[in-house]
Design a protein around this motif. Structure first.
Motif, PDB file in Angstrom:
ATOM      1  N   ALA A   1       0.176  -1.493  -0.121  1.00 47.55           N
ATOM      2  CA  ALA A   1      -0.509  -0.215  -0.283  1.00 47.55           C
ATOM      3  C   ALA A   1       0.481   1.392  -0.091  1.00 47.55           C
ATOM      4  CB  ALA A   1      -0.708  -0.276   1.051  1.00 47.55           C
ATOM      5  N   LYS A   2       2.253   1.230  -0.033  1.00 47.37           N
ATOM      6  CA  LYS A   2       2.547   2.479   0.331  1.00 47.37           C
ATOM      7  C   LYS A   2       3.343   2.600  -1.258  1.00 47.37           C
ATOM      8  CE  LYS A   2       4.578   2.015   5.404  1.00 47.37           C
ATOM      9  NZ  LYS A   2       4.126   3.516   5.578  1.00 47.37           N
ATOM     10  N   THR A   3       4.184   4.106  -1.079  1.00 48.90           N
ATOM     11  CA  THR A   3       4.585   4.317  -2.282  1.00 48.90           C
ATOM     12  C   THR A   3       6.311   4.351  -2.159  1.00 48.90           C
ATOM     13  OG1 THR A   3       2.956   6.268  -2.762  1.00 48.90           O
ATOM     14  CG2 THR A   3       5.111   7.010  -3.923  1.00 48.90           C
ATOM     15  N   TYR A   4       6.642   4.085  -3.064  1.00 45.29           N
ATOM     16  CA  TYR A   4       7.973   3.848  -3.362  1.00 45.29           C
ATOM     17  C   TYR A   4       8.396   4.485  -3.824  1.00 45.29           C
ATOM     18  CZ  TYR A   4       7.270   0.083  -0.340  1.00 45.29           C
ATOM     19  OH  TYR A   4       6.736  -0.913   0.701  1.00 45.29           O
ATOM     20  N   VAL A   5      10.387   5.207  -3.251  1.00 46.84           N
ATOM     21  CA  VAL A   5      10.227   6.303  -4.306  1.00 46.84           C
ATOM     22  C   VAL A   5      12.154   5.945  -4.408  1.00 46.84           C
ATOM     23  CG1 VAL A   5      10.959   8.684  -4.683  1.00 46.84           C
ATOM     24  CG2 VAL A   5       8.567   8.205  -3.892  1.00 46.84           C
ATOM     25  N   ILE A   6      12.653   5.432  -5.423  1.00 46.69           N
ATOM     26  CA  ILE A   6      13.996   5.251  -5.624  1.00 46.69           C
ATOM     27  C   ILE A   6      14.862   6.439  -6.267  1.00 46.69           C
ATOM     28  CG2 ILE A   6      15.560   3.642  -7.194  1.00 46.69           C
ATOM     29  CD1 ILE A   6      13.248   1.541  -7.603  1.00 46.69           C
ATOM     30  N   TYR A   7      15.318   6.958  -5.798  1.00 44.83           N
ATOM     31  CA  TYR A   7      15.762   8.792  -6.059  1.00 44.83           C
ATOM     32  C   TYR A   7      17.616   7.980  -5.696  1.00 44.83           C
ATOM     33  CZ  TYR A   7      18.544  12.654  -5.709  1.00 44.83           C
ATOM     34  OH  TYR A   7      18.918  13.607  -5.466  1.00 44.83           O
ATOM     35  N   LEU A   8      18.020   8.554  -7.442  1.00 43.02           N
ATOM     36  CA  LEU A   8      19.280   8.677  -8.478  1.00 43.02           C
ATOM     37  C   LEU A   8      20.338  10.215  -8.043  1.00 43.02           C
ATOM     38  CD1 LEU A   8      17.944   6.338 -11.348  1.00 43.02           C
ATOM     39  CD2 LEU A   8      19.137   5.467  -9.147  1.00 43.02           C
ATOM     40  N   HIS A   9      20.975   9.957  -7.191  1.00 42.56           N
ATOM     41  CA  HIS A   9      21.108  10.915  -6.974  1.00 42.56           C
ATOM     42  C   HIS A   9      22.280  11.636  -8.348  1.00 42.56           C
ATOM     43  CE1 HIS A   9      26.027   9.253  -6.277  1.00 42.56           C
ATOM     44  NE2 HIS A   9      24.978   8.081  -5.294  1.00 42.56           N
ATOM     45  N   GLY A  10      22.926  12.894  -8.392  1.00 41.83           N
ATOM     46  CA  GLY A  10      24.141  13.351  -9.295  1.00 41.83           C
ATOM     47  C   GLY A  10      25.457  13.257  -9.204  1.00 41.83           C
ATOM     48  N   ARG A  11      25.832  13.389  -9.828  1.00 38.68           N
ATOM     49  CA  ARG A  11      27.875  12.927 -10.131  1.00 38.68           C
ATOM     50  C   ARG A  11      28.899  13.163  -8.920  1.00 38.68           C
ATOM     51  NH1 ARG A  11      30.397  11.785 -15.552  1.00 38.68           N
ATOM     52  NH2 ARG A  11      27.907  13.005 -16.219  1.00 38.68           N
ATOM     53  N   ILE A  12      28.216  13.843  -8.086  1.00 37.92           N
ATOM     54  CA  ILE A  12      29.392  15.066  -7.597  1.00 37.92           C
ATOM     55  C   ILE A  12      29.374  13.921  -5.961  1.00 37.92           C
ATOM     56  CG2 ILE A  12      27.944  16.004  -6.473  1.00 37.92           C
ATOM     57  CD1 ILE A  12      29.843  18.063  -6.196  1.00 37.92           C
ATOM     58  N   ILE A  13      27.842  13.374  -6.018  1.00 43.42           N
ATOM     59  CA  ILE A  13      28.044  12.214  -4.456  1.00 43.42           C
ATOM     60  C   ILE A  13      29.070  11.349  -4.437  1.00 43.42           C
ATOM     61  CG2 ILE A  13      26.572  11.068  -3.309  1.00 43.42           C
ATOM     62  CD1 ILE A  13      25.998  13.748  -3.089  1.00 43.42           C
ATOM     63  N   GLU A  14      29.022  10.613  -5.962  1.00 44.79           N
ATOM     64  CA  GLU A  14      29.677   9.524  -6.393  1.00 44.79           C
ATOM     65  C   GLU A  14      31.336   9.967  -5.579  1.00 44.79           C
ATOM     66  OE1 GLU A  14      27.797   7.689 -10.713  1.00 44.79           O
ATOM     67  OE2 GLU A  14      29.508   8.190 -10.734  1.00 44.79           O
ATOM     68  N   ASN A  15      31.572  10.786  -5.914  1.00 45.09           N
ATOM     69  CA  ASN A  15      33.330  11.084  -6.108  1.00 45.09           C
ATOM     70  C   ASN A  15      33.461  11.573  -4.651  1.00 45.09           C
ATOM     71  OD1 ASN A  15      34.165  10.294  -8.639  1.00 45.09           O
ATOM     72  ND2 ASN A  15      33.019  11.927  -9.375  1.00 45.09           N
ATOM     73  N   ALA A  16      32.303  12.540  -4.289  1.00 46.81           N
ATOM     74  CA  ALA A  16      33.122  13.264  -2.890  1.00 46.81           C
ATOM     75  C   ALA A  16      32.575  13.408  -1.696  1.00 46.81           C
ATOM     76  CB  ALA A  16      32.085  14.970  -3.360  1.00 46.81           C
ATOM     77  N   GLY A  17      31.106  11.622  -1.893  1.00 45.16           N
ATOM     78  CA  GLY A  17      30.277  11.319  -0.344  1.00 45.16           C
ATOM     79  C   GLY A  17      29.161  12.085  -1.020  1.00 45.16           C
ATOM     80  N   PRO A  18      28.445  11.637   0.947  1.00 45.92           N
ATOM     81  CA  PRO A  18      27.501  12.591   0.832  1.00 45.92           C
ATOM     82  C   PRO A  18      26.702  13.358   0.836  1.00 45.92           C
ATOM     83  CG  PRO A  18      27.969  11.337   2.461  1.00 45.92           C
ATOM     84  CD  PRO A  18      28.685  11.180   1.915  1.00 45.92           C
ATOM     85  N   ARG A  19      27.153  14.656   1.261  1.00 47.73           N
ATOM     86  CA  ARG A  19      27.133  16.137   1.389  1.00 47.73           C
ATOM     87  C   ARG A  19      28.277  16.969   1.007  1.00 47.73           C
ATOM     88  NH1 ARG A  19      26.659  18.258   5.868  1.00 47.73           N
ATOM     89  NH2 ARG A  19      25.187  19.605   5.744  1.00 47.73           N
ATOM     90  N   PRO A  20      29.127  16.936  -0.501  1.00 49.13           N
ATOM     91  CA  PRO A  20      30.048  17.623  -0.773  1.00 49.13           C
ATOM     92  C   PRO A  20      29.842  19.602  -1.360  1.00 49.13           C
ATOM     93  CG  PRO A  20      28.499  16.699  -2.442  1.00 49.13           C
ATOM     94  CD  PRO A  20      28.338  16.268  -1.089  1.00 49.13           C
ATOM     95  N   THR A  21      30.642  19.760  -1.211  1.00 49.89           N
ATOM     96  CA  THR A  21      30.031  21.164  -1.888  1.00 49.89           C
ATOM     97  C   THR A  21      31.198  21.646  -3.179  1.00 49.89           C
ATOM     98  OG1 THR A  21      30.475  22.271   0.736  1.00 49.89           O
ATOM     99  CG2 THR A  21      31.088  23.537  -0.955  1.00 49.89           C
ATOM    100  N   ASP A  22      29.835  22.292  -4.142  1.00 55.05           N
ATOM    101  CA  ASP A  22      30.798  22.464  -5.365  1.00 55.05           C
ATOM    102  C   ASP A  22      31.056  24.008  -5.346  1.00 55.05           C
ATOM    103  OD1 ASP A  22      29.586  23.516  -8.227  1.00 55.05           O
ATOM    104  OD2 ASP A  22      30.203  21.168  -8.322  1.00 55.05           O
TER     105      ASP A  22
END
Length: 217
Positions: free
Chosen positions: A31-52
């Motif tokens: 009954a729930k809604t499922y959201v699969i979230y795909l982050h931007g490229r910067i997270i791949e290289n710099a972790g979950p809280r990067p600063t550009d």
């Protein structure tokens, strides 16, 4: 055991504590809604809280908390560096099929992606071809040409930022000969360039949550 963590999200829902999974839950609630979230490229290289230097802080945990703030189950994992978009799209297709196999109706599944993650979401839409699955594309269509073999299927919401110099409207992709079941697009104007989606700004979060939870249907 599947990995999960708690996210305390304060910007949109101060009292909300949300559970965010890194993979499909073993026993999902249909009954729930499922959201699969795909982050931007910067997270791949710099972790979950990067600063550009151009776009500021990308607060990935806060974005996940925002997407879960109305009760959706969010599934999201940090991808490894230099992830191949087509290969990862195959992983997401398998996650969607796993949710369906475990009893979740396809109309309760949303694949959402920002920037490179949006490009992956487009590929999932093109491969999956389940008309009831829904997609949220956040600054997903680059200002250059898109691969000609890509097609949107399912129900699609596109959101882009007026000041963004990297991404633009997905309208042309939606108007190809093979078209999605439905297509809606919203242009926001925060003045924050591509970084408009780095934080859970109300300008994009609220319409996305309304669409995800089908407010007004």
């Amino acid at each position: 055991m599947k990995a999960w963590f708690f996210v305390l999200f304060a910007a949109v829902a101060p009292a909300c504590v949300a559970t965010v999974h890194t993979d499909v839950p073993t026993s999902p609630e249909p009954a729930k809604t499922y959201v699969i979230y795909l982050h931007g490229r910067i997270i791949e290289n710099a972790g979950p809280r990067p600063t550009d230097p151009r776009f500021g802080l990308y607060d990935y945990p806060a974005v996940l908390g925002a997407l879960a703030s109305r009760g959706a189950v969010v599934i999201s994992a940090q991808r490894p560096p230099d992830t191949d978009m087509n290969a990862y799209a195959g992983i997401v297709v398998a996650q969607v099929e796993e949710l369906i196999d475990r009893g979740v109706p396809p109309e309760n599944i949303v694949v959402a992606g920002f920037s490179k993650g949006g490009g992956i979401a487009i590929r999932v839409s093109s491969i999956l071809r389940r008309p009831q699955v829904r997609f949220v594309l956040l600054a997903a269509c680059s200002r250059g040409s898109m691969p000609i073999q890509l097609r949107l299927t399912g129900h699609v919401l596109s959101v882009y930022e007026a000041s963004d110099t990297l991404a633009t409207s997905c309208q042309s992709l939606a108007e190809l000969t093979e078209q999605p079941q439905s297509f809606k697009e919203i242009k926001i104007a925060t003045g924050n360039l591509h970084g408009a989606f780095y934080l859970p700004h109300v300008e994009w979060v609220e319409p996305v949550l309304d669409w995800v939870h089908r407010a007004g249907d």
